[in-house]
Design an enzyme around this catalytic site. Sequence first.
Site, PDB file in Angstrom:
ATOM      1  N   LYS A 123       0.669  -1.293  -0.044  1.00  0.00           N
ATOM      2  CA  LYS A 123      -0.119  -0.149   0.203  1.00  0.00           C
ATOM      3  C   LYS A 123       1.009   1.273  -0.064  1.00  0.00           C
ATOM      4  O   LYS A 123       0.528   2.215  -0.658  1.00  0.00           O
ATOM      5  CB  LYS A 123      -1.077  -0.263   1.038  1.00  0.00           C
ATOM      6  N   LYS A 207      -4.320 -11.369  -6.884  1.00  0.00           N
ATOM      7  CA  LYS A 207      -5.426 -11.414  -6.117  1.00  0.00           C
ATOM      8  C   LYS A 207      -6.803 -10.459  -6.730  1.00  0.00           C
ATOM      9  O   LYS A 207      -6.377  -9.481  -6.970  1.00  0.00           O
ATOM     10  CB  LYS A 207      -5.370 -11.009  -4.766  1.00  0.00           C
ATOM     11  N   LYS A 210     -10.972  -4.845  -5.517  1.00  0.00           N
ATOM     12  CA  LYS A 210     -11.970  -3.811  -6.020  1.00  0.00           C
ATOM     13  C   LYS A 210     -10.883  -3.022  -6.901  1.00  0.00           C
ATOM     14  O   LYS A 210     -11.216  -2.143  -7.709  1.00  0.00           O
ATOM     15  CB  LYS A 210     -12.282  -3.188  -4.987  1.00  0.00           C
TER      16      LYS A 210
END
Length: 342
Positions: A123, A207, A210
């Site tokens: 992130k 993976k 969204k």
Amino acid sequence: MEQTPVAPQTERRKIIFSAIQPTGVFTLGNYIGAVRNWRTLQDDYDCIYCVADLHSITVRQDPASLRSHTLEAYALLMACGLDPDRSILFIQSHNPDHAQGAWVLDCYTQFGELSRMTQFKDKSARYADNINAGLFTYPSLMAADILLYQTSYVPVGEDQRQHLEITRDIAGRFNGVYGPVFTVPEAFIPKAEQGARIMSLQDPTRKMSKSDPNPKGCVTILDEPGAIMKKFRSAITDSEARVAHGPGKEGISNLMGIYSVFTGKDFAAIEEEFAGKGYGDFKTAVGEAVVQGLEPIQRRYKELMADKAYLEECYRRGAQQAMNLSRRTLEKMYKKIGFLHA
Ligand code: TYM
């Protein structure tokens, strides 16, 4: 524990805790890897599930969207079969003990161990202009979520394994200093074949998420049947035209995992069913199974969203029930640490 749990009688009163971030409609990955199992666990455990809105602000959120996504996530959990009369269902920011507990646990979490978290590394690369302290200390808030309820098992997808390990380390460290304050929790992660990690339909090495750069890679549980069929028909596979799993067949293995979850068939039965048939037939069958499986959830979701007063009543009650439990642990933590009783 490495499988979808089946509880023996003696484990009846053990506590399950899990949570999901309100960052948009749940993906098929969220549903298969986590929420679907949360529903069945209600039969055998005392379950506590929450919408983790505090976690979601580690990435900048638009206030109006966060508000609506939080309510939608709550309704989706109920639509997926989580029952506020059997389980505790609440919104994380409605119980202040999580933030308070997280601060305490921050002081028992090492910089070095937080630095090793792969989610933090991913992130901080993705949101390089907002590498905030919350993103870094995210795992100690997660530890507080879990430990405040004396949780035994945490049902999550494979991507949360590392966060569960650090939670166990933090619990063990705190207990080592002050005696047995926390139950040391275990992760419940489905077997690979049962969807521990659902991959993008467009890139089976990533993976399903969204934030997939290609929206065709991600199916959400509120997608219209037409959109679902389209996404499955355009799923990336391989050139071998043989429905089987194994190396080099990540795309087909992923589709087999999804099909297995929605039909209850194991991989051997699926290989047999599609022997001699092309990928076109298989992809259509997977799409249809998913459309059919999601239909009751979509219907229930619409009903729930039309009754906001009921949702509000449920999440208020859930927060109160959650607080009644977490307060006991927080008070114990404060006492052990040496905070003067208020
Ligand atoms: P979140 O919101 O990213 O995901 C919710 C759950 O869905 C699972 N999941 C998947 N499983 C299989 N395949 C996928 N492609 C896939 N994508 C997501 C996740 O593993 C997760 O179980 N930090 C957590 C939320 C959280 C939490 C907690 C979880 C906050 N506090 C305490 C457990 C206990 C998260 O961001 O999950």
